[in-house]
Design a protein around this motif. Structure first.
Motif, PDB file in Angstrom:
ATOM      1  N   ALA A   1       0.690  -1.270  -0.027  1.00  0.00           N
ATOM      2  CA  ALA A   1       0.131  -0.023   0.091  1.00  0.00           C
ATOM      3  C   ALA A   1       0.781   1.149  -0.016  1.00  0.00           C
ATOM      4  O   ALA A   1       0.655   2.324  -0.691  1.00  0.00           O
ATOM      5  N   ILE A   2       1.873   1.262   0.782  1.00  0.00           N
ATOM      6  CA  ILE A   2       2.495   2.575   0.930  1.00  0.00           C
ATOM      7  C   ILE A   2       3.473   2.947  -0.141  1.00  0.00           C
ATOM      8  O   ILE A   2       3.878   3.988  -0.529  1.00  0.00           O
ATOM      9  N   ALA A   3       3.628   1.706  -1.075  1.00  0.00           N
ATOM     10  CA  ALA A   3       4.332   2.127  -2.211  1.00  0.00           C
ATOM     11  C   ALA A   3       3.603   2.590  -3.466  1.00  0.00           C
ATOM     12  O   ALA A   3       4.166   2.980  -4.114  1.00  0.00           O
ATOM     13  N   ASN A   4       2.533   2.521  -3.043  1.00  0.00           N
ATOM     14  CA  ASN A   4       1.391   3.112  -4.244  1.00  0.00           C
ATOM     15  C   ASN A   4       0.559   3.977  -4.027  1.00  0.00           C
ATOM     16  O   ASN A   4      -0.517   4.160  -4.709  1.00  0.00           O
ATOM     17  N   ILE A   5       0.518   4.658  -2.640  1.00  0.00           N
ATOM     18  CA  ILE A   5      -0.488   5.655  -2.203  1.00  0.00           C
ATOM     19  C   ILE A   5       0.314   6.991  -1.709  1.00  0.00           C
ATOM     20  O   ILE A   5       1.433   6.871  -1.350  1.00  0.00           O
ATOM     21  N   THR A   6      -0.245   8.031  -2.225  1.00  0.00           N
ATOM     22  CA  THR A   6       0.270   9.300  -1.900  1.00  0.00           C
ATOM     23  C   THR A   6      -0.111  10.030  -0.726  1.00  0.00           C
ATOM     24  O   THR A   6       0.172  11.036  -0.201  1.00  0.00           O
ATOM     25  N   ALA A   7      -1.365   9.585  -0.330  1.00  0.00           N
ATOM     26  CA  ALA A   7      -2.242  10.212   0.667  1.00  0.00           C
ATOM     27  C   ALA A   7      -1.243  10.205   2.174  1.00  0.00           C
ATOM     28  O   ALA A   7      -1.077   9.142   2.565  1.00  0.00           O
ATOM     29  N   PRO A   8      -0.891  11.279   2.607  1.00  0.00           N
ATOM     30  CA  PRO A   8       0.242  11.136   3.816  1.00  0.00           C
ATOM     31  C   PRO A   8      -0.430  10.393   4.860  1.00  0.00           C
ATOM     32  O   PRO A   8       0.264   9.791   5.664  1.00  0.00           O
ATOM     33  N   ARG A   9      -1.901  10.728   5.244  1.00  0.00           N
ATOM     34  CA  ARG A   9      -2.383   9.927   6.514  1.00  0.00           C
ATOM     35  C   ARG A   9      -2.210   8.494   6.329  1.00  0.00           C
ATOM     36  O   ARG A   9      -2.136   7.718   7.219  1.00  0.00           O
ATOM     37  N   ILE A  10      -2.677   7.908   5.236  1.00  0.00           N
ATOM     38  CA  ILE A  10      -2.776   6.708   4.661  1.00  0.00           C
ATOM     39  C   ILE A  10      -1.374   6.060   4.715  1.00  0.00           C
ATOM     40  O   ILE A  10      -1.316   4.971   5.046  1.00  0.00           O
ATOM     41  N   ARG A  11      -0.255   6.866   4.415  1.00  0.00           N
ATOM     42  CA  ARG A  11       1.177   6.230   4.340  1.00  0.00           C
ATOM     43  C   ARG A  11       1.446   6.134   5.760  1.00  0.00           C
ATOM     44  O   ARG A  11       2.137   5.038   5.898  1.00  0.00           O
ATOM     45  N   TYR A  12       1.252   6.947   6.638  1.00  0.00           N
ATOM     46  CA  TYR A  12       1.490   7.054   8.165  1.00  0.00           C
ATOM     47  C   TYR A  12       0.918   5.635   8.652  1.00  0.00           C
ATOM     48  O   TYR A  12       1.395   4.903   9.382  1.00  0.00           O
ATOM     49  N   GLY A  13      -0.393   5.659   8.317  1.00  0.00           N
ATOM     50  CA  GLY A  13      -1.038   4.345   8.628  1.00  0.00           C
ATOM     51  C   GLY A  13      -0.443   3.067   8.419  1.00  0.00           C
ATOM     52  O   GLY A  13      -0.438   1.941   9.300  1.00  0.00           O
ATOM     53  N   MET A  14       0.138   2.994   7.239  1.00  0.00           N
ATOM     54  CA  MET A  14       0.824   1.577   6.589  1.00  0.00           C
ATOM     55  C   MET A  14       1.863   1.437   7.678  1.00  0.00           C
ATOM     56  O   MET A  14       2.555   0.236   7.666  1.00  0.00           O
ATOM     57  N   THR A  15       2.392   2.434   8.011  1.00  0.00           N
ATOM     58  CA  THR A  15       3.547   2.102   8.797  1.00  0.00           C
ATOM     59  C   THR A  15       3.515   1.224  10.085  1.00  0.00           C
ATOM     60  O   THR A  15       4.253   0.449  10.569  1.00  0.00           O
ATOM     61  N   PHE A  16       1.980   1.324  10.568  1.00  0.00           N
ATOM     62  CA  PHE A  16       1.771   0.380  11.826  1.00  0.00           C
ATOM     63  C   PHE A  16       1.634  -1.113  11.250  1.00  0.00           C
ATOM     64  O   PHE A  16       1.977  -2.031  12.077  1.00  0.00           O
ATOM     65  N   LEU A  17       1.096  -1.130   9.893  1.00  0.00           N
ATOM     66  CA  LEU A  17       1.087  -2.537   9.415  1.00  0.00           C
ATOM     67  C   LEU A  17       2.426  -3.181   9.246  1.00  0.00           C
ATOM     68  O   LEU A  17       2.720  -4.463   9.597  1.00  0.00           O
ATOM     69  N   MET A  18       3.397  -2.216   8.627  1.00  0.00           N
ATOM     70  CA  MET A  18       4.654  -2.780   8.412  1.00  0.00           C
ATOM     71  C   MET A  18       5.445  -3.293   9.711  1.00  0.00           C
ATOM     72  O   MET A  18       5.901  -4.247   9.685  1.00  0.00           O
ATOM     73  N   ALA A  19       5.158  -2.303  10.550  1.00  0.00           N
ATOM     74  CA  ALA A  19       5.954  -2.678  11.845  1.00  0.00           C
ATOM     75  C   ALA A  19       5.485  -3.807  12.640  1.00  0.00           C
ATOM     76  O   ALA A  19       6.191  -4.940  13.118  1.00  0.00           O
ATOM     77  N   THR A  20       4.378  -3.837  12.749  1.00  0.00           N
ATOM     78  CA  THR A  20       3.402  -5.128  13.375  1.00  0.00           C
ATOM     79  C   THR A  20       3.735  -6.438  12.536  1.00  0.00           C
ATOM     80  O   THR A  20       4.046  -7.221  13.385  1.00  0.00           O
ATOM     81  N   GLY A  21       3.720  -6.327  11.439  1.00  0.00           N
ATOM     82  CA  GLY A  21       3.929  -7.621  10.627  1.00  0.00           C
ATOM     83  C   GLY A  21       5.376  -8.114  10.882  1.00  0.00           C
ATOM     84  O   GLY A  21       5.694  -9.262  10.865  1.00  0.00           O
ATOM     85  N   MET A  22       6.278  -7.177  10.845  1.00  0.00           N
ATOM     86  CA  MET A  22       7.724  -7.590  10.855  1.00  0.00           C
ATOM     87  C   MET A  22       8.267  -7.946  12.286  1.00  0.00           C
ATOM     88  O   MET A  22       8.776  -9.059  12.351  1.00  0.00           O
ATOM     89  N   TYR A  23       7.895  -7.171  13.176  1.00  0.00           N
ATOM     90  CA  TYR A  23       8.445  -7.240  14.308  1.00  0.00           C
ATOM     91  C   TYR A  23       7.707  -8.608  15.234  1.00  0.00           C
ATOM     92  O   TYR A  23       8.514  -9.366  15.803  1.00  0.00           O
ATOM     93  N   SER A  24       6.419  -8.818  14.742  1.00  0.00           N
ATOM     94  CA  SER A  24       5.751  -9.955  15.651  1.00  0.00           C
ATOM     95  C   SER A  24       6.293 -11.387  14.993  1.00  0.00           C
ATOM     96  O   SER A  24       6.219 -12.222  15.580  1.00  0.00           O
TER      97      SER A  24
END
Length: 480
Positions: free
Chosen positions: A352-375
């Motif tokens: 999502a973050i690689a293909n979306i330009t909306a700042p708030r959605i991009r910031y929201g995607m960092t939550f998914l990125m962090a959660t999936g990798m760290y867990s």
């Protein structure tokens, strides 16, 4: 049957002994060990990740400009760290096996803490690269050493949640590091030093203090743990030996064999998990090093200092999910299967973050990125240790897996160049492709472990029945 009588029959009937243990005593043993060991390891690992990634916080508040280096030279400094980090992992684990853990692990901590302080005084590209190289050499032995160390205190089914608890230090260090960096920057300019230099100086001194505390408080192994009574030590040893009925449990006096080291290096399961871990760490390391920059480029924070604070929240959420996943993994005794569930969250975030330009959605995607990798990390960290028997083979597979995986640092430091601002599509797409590859490598490892367990049930491993401390023994069941 008394505890003493249980020990007398443990080699002839280990599973019966384990089942006959008083659950209240087992809980007491685990609680005592958790209280004595885990907080110290968590503290050391938090210091490790903090001192490894604080350069990302320093970068956005003037490091490059003040010492006169380019964005490419900054990346070289990060890469040199990983080169020396990787080279030190296996030698350090073999030293740990022969040396005293309560001496070796704190020594490494104090050493890299002092080196981190030196980062606060670098003046140019040459000194920056040299100090980063020394930091990598000192830090490299900590994580493989801690994984090996914990395998001497806990049964296989206890390990993921414990490693998950101290591995949350990495996500917490991201949150804490952003807050700490924000405060430390305000110290400078003072004493002729810019604010970013105080990040390294203060955090390095804190690490030295934590290393000194560990030298006093860490026990060497379960056999000599003074915080347990003699009866409790016997119960703890029985739980560890239950996983491998033919384990002698004599960690201190096990004879070194080159063949065990080579067996660990040739283990296909180790290579599958190591390559998967490599793929995950590309995303994890780049996330840690560049998250403040990525958030800053969304335009949501009004300035770089505010970006430090915005980086706290994704790490905090990831820490919570890491502990939950680790607990579930231990409860159902599954490692790879859990990662097949958690990694798609990170994959979705990067896609999502690689293909979306909306700042708030991009910031929201960092939550998914962090959660999936760290867990996912506690499961993959403990998987090799769970499926290796013989302490030298376990030391080898743990260290080599991490050495291979940490080669990801060479990739992670170069996939987010400044010229790709503000969307960083190339870096996100590289991480996305590698996470997809990790998912398939983990699937292959799960299927391979299931095949070995099936072959053992069919008698294809009966020729190894006479071996002790060996994961090829037909009674040693691999965890999926």
């Amino acid at each position: 049957m008394s505890i003493t009588e249980k020990v007398d029959v443990e080699h002839s009937s280990p599973q019966i002994v384990a089942e006959d243990q008083d659950p209240a005593v087992v809980r007491k043993v685990l609680l005592k060990t958790d209280i004595r060991v885990l907080p110290i390891l968590t503290l050391l690992f938090l210091c490790s990740f903090l001192d490894r990634t604080n350069v990302g916080n320093a970068k956005i508040v003037g490091l490059e400009e003040d010492i006169g280096i380019t964005d490419h030279q900054y990346d070289i400094g990060l890469t040199v760290f990983y080169l020396f980090y990787i080279c030190s992992e296996l030698p350090s684990n073999l030293v740990l096996k022969k040396a005293s853990p309560r001496v070796w692990l704190p020594f490494l901590t104090i050493l890299w803490g002092a080196i981190t302080v030196c980062l606060g005084f670098v003046k140019n590209f040459a000194s920056f690269v040299a100090v980063r190289a020394l930091l990598g050499f000192a830090e490299g032995g900590l994580l493989p050493g801690m994984v090996l160390y914990l395998s001497w205190f806990y049964a296989r089914s206890d390990l993921a949640v414990r490693i998950g608890l101290f591995y949350t230090a990495t996500s917490l260090s991201g949150a804490f590091g952003g807050l700490l960096a924000r405060g430390l920057v305000e110290i400078g300019p003072r004493g002729g030093l810019e604010g970013w230099r105080w990040i390294f100086i203060i955090e390095g001194l804190l690490t030295v203090v934590c290393g000194a505390v560990a030298a006093i408080a860490l026990p060497n192994n379960i056999e000599s743990a003074k915080y347990l009574t003699p009866e409790e030590r016997k119960v703890a040893l029985q739980r560890i030996r239950r996983d491998d009925p033919h384990n002698t449990g004599d960690v201190e006096n096990e004879t070194f064999k080159v063949s065990e080291v080579l067996r660990g290096i040739r283990d296909l399961r180790m290579w599958l998990s190591a390559l998967a871990y490599f793929s995950i760490l590309v995303g994890l390391y780049s996330f840690g090093l560049f998250l403040p920059t990525i958030i800053n480029e969304t335009g949501l924070p009004s300035n770089p200092n505010e970006a430090q604070l915005w980086s706290v929240i994704p790490y905090a959420v990831a820490a919570l999910f890491t502990v939950i996943v680790a607990i579930v993994s231990d409860r159902i005794r599954l490692r790879g299967v859990m990662m097949l569930i958690t990694l798609p969250f990170a994959i979705a975030g990067y896609a999502a973050i690689a293909n979306i330009t909306a700042p708030r959605i991009r910031y929201g995607m960092t939550f998914l990125m962090a959660t999936g990798m760290y867990s996912s990390v506690p499961c993959i960290l403990v998987w090799n240790s769970n499926n290796s028997a013989g302490s030298y083979k376990r030391a080898t597979t743990s260290a080599v897996q991490l050495a291979i995986a940490n080669c990801s640092g060479f990739v992670a430091t170069f996939i987010y160049p400044a010229r790709d601002k503000p969307l960083f599509r190339r870096g996100h797409n590289v991480s996305l492709g590698l996470l997809v590859a990790a998912w398939f490598l983990i699937l292959a490892n799960v299927l391979y472990c299931a095949k070995i367990n099936r072959d053992k049930r069919l008698g294809k491993y009966d020729k190894y029945a006479g071996l002790c401390n060996d994961d090829r023994h037909p009674d040693f069941k691999l965890m999926l």
